[in-house]
Enzyme design. Structure first.
Site, short mmCIF file in Angstrom:
data_model
loop_
_atom_site.label_atom_id
_atom_site.label_comp_id
_atom_site.label_asym_id
_atom_site.label_seq_id
_atom_site.Cartn_x
_atom_site.Cartn_y
_atom_site.Cartn_z
N THR A 121 30.24 -9.48 15.39
CA THR A 121 29.07 -10.11 14.77
C THR A 121 29.50 -11.27 13.90
OG1 THR A 121 27.82 -8.06 14.74
CG2 THR A 121 27.22 -9.69 13.08
N ASP B 97 22.47 -3.30 11.44
CA ASP B 97 22.34 -3.86 10.09
C ASP B 97 22.11 -5.37 10.09
OD1 ASP B 97 24.98 -4.08 11.24
OD2 ASP B 97 25.64 -4.92 9.33
N GLY C 293 26.69 -0.68 12.30
CA GLY C 293 25.51 -1.03 11.50
C GLY C 293 24.84 0.16 10.85
#
Ligand code: ASP
Length: 320
Positions: free
Chosen positions: A183, A214, A237
């Site tokens: 990410t 998240d 997440g």
């Protein structure tokens, strides 16, 4: 893009203030103030961070610089966890999550969006052009179409092949893994000294359809408070959401912890609930108003990019 003018170095994690050639001292004479624009982003996204650095040097504001970094990875088909070429969910659909937050505390997010490459920019549009903070799924895609974002199928032939192999071998079970997290979370401080950030992901590979991690949740994957600083997360997440990790880090910095101490504490909060060493990765990256950086991960393998004074460096992070 002409990013070659940026010098790229590799450094080992350490105290970041020393990396900045030009440093002043804060009002209390103990807080170093790193001069000039700063861009940091998760992982070794050299070109993405250089794009942010270049935008900041041109005088762009922190939010547009952060989004320009996210866009580099959203277009990068070799990155299998962001944008085009992202790993699909277990039904073979690539669904993207992103959020942005600016120095005024405004924020926007899109969740589980299909067929849109530039989801961080779309999150900015949610923030600026709607009365809302979050748009999900079909509604977010419709909103993108209304703004003339092109409709782009996100599943590449390579990712499709890998998904078909996974389906056969994993029998449709979502996986937890330590290594495959990429990410992009970006924090920028512009010439005016304002801090903003962006986060963009295709989420966990082979997640259940509709799963949100998240990265589109303000306070978890990203949080900014321009008086204090900002933080971003990458990794599992679910664990970041349970501890509202990025908000926690910014609040700890507000209470006087350094970005490094705040990241350490946020990782420890997660680990306190674990029995033994976790089988998942989480990593945090934080920037305070003075330009100090902190970063920590649970496992080996995490690094981040740091741009300041035209030097774009990759910093390896020691796990907790
Ligand atoms: N944080 C992302 C998520 O849980 C995954 C990652 O960083 O790879 O959706």
């Amino acid at each position: 893009m002409k990013r070659r003018s940026f010098i790229t170095k590799v450094a080992i994690a350490g105290s970041l203030p020393s990396l900045a050639p030009k440093s002043l001292f804060g009002q209390d004479k103990s807080t170093p103030v790193i001069d000039g624009p700063i861009a940091v982003c998760t992982w070794n996204f050299k070109d993405a961070n250089a794009a942010a650095g270049k935008a900041l040097m041109k005088g762009e504001d922190a939010l547009s610089a952060a989004i320009s970094a996210a866009e580099v990875e959203e277009e990068n088909i070799d990155n299998s966890t962001v944008g085009l070429g992202g790993t699909p969910d277990r039904d073979g659909r690539v669904t993207l999550d992103a959020c942005v937050m600016d120095h005024n505390g405004n924020c926007g997010a899109v969740l589980a969006v299909e067929n849109v490459v530039h989801v961080a920019a779309l999150a900015q549009d949610v923030m600026e052009k709607t009365p809302h903070v979050m748009l999900a799924g079909h509604g977010a895609e419709q909103f993108a179409r209304s703004l003339n974002y092109p409709s782009t199928p996100l599943l590449t032939a390579e990712r499709k092949k890998a998904w078909e192999k996974w389906k056969h071998e994993a029998r449709y079970q979502p996986i937890i893994n330590i290594e495959n997290h990429d990410t992009i979370g970006v924090l920028c401080r512009d010439k005016a000294g304002n801090i903003s950030g962006a986060c963009s992901t295709s989420g966990l590979g082979y997640k259940m359809n509709g799963r949100i991690g998240d990265s589109s949740i303000i306070g978890s994957g990203l949080f900014i408070d321009n008086q204090v600083g900002g933080a971003v997360a990458t990794g599992m997440g679910e664990e970041v959401v349970k501890t509202v990790g990025s908000f926690l880090i910014v609040e700890l910095m507000r209470q006087g912890k350094t970005p490094q101490e705040a990241c350490d504490e946020a990782i420890k909060r997660i680990l306190r609930k674990q029995v033994g060493k976790s089988n998942f990765q989480v990593a945090y990256l934080a920037l305070d108003k003075q330009g100090n950086i902190g970063a920590r991960s649970i496992h080996e393998g995490f690094s981040y990019m740091h741009f300041n004074n035209n030097i774009n460096q990759n910093i390896n992070v020691q796990p907790i």
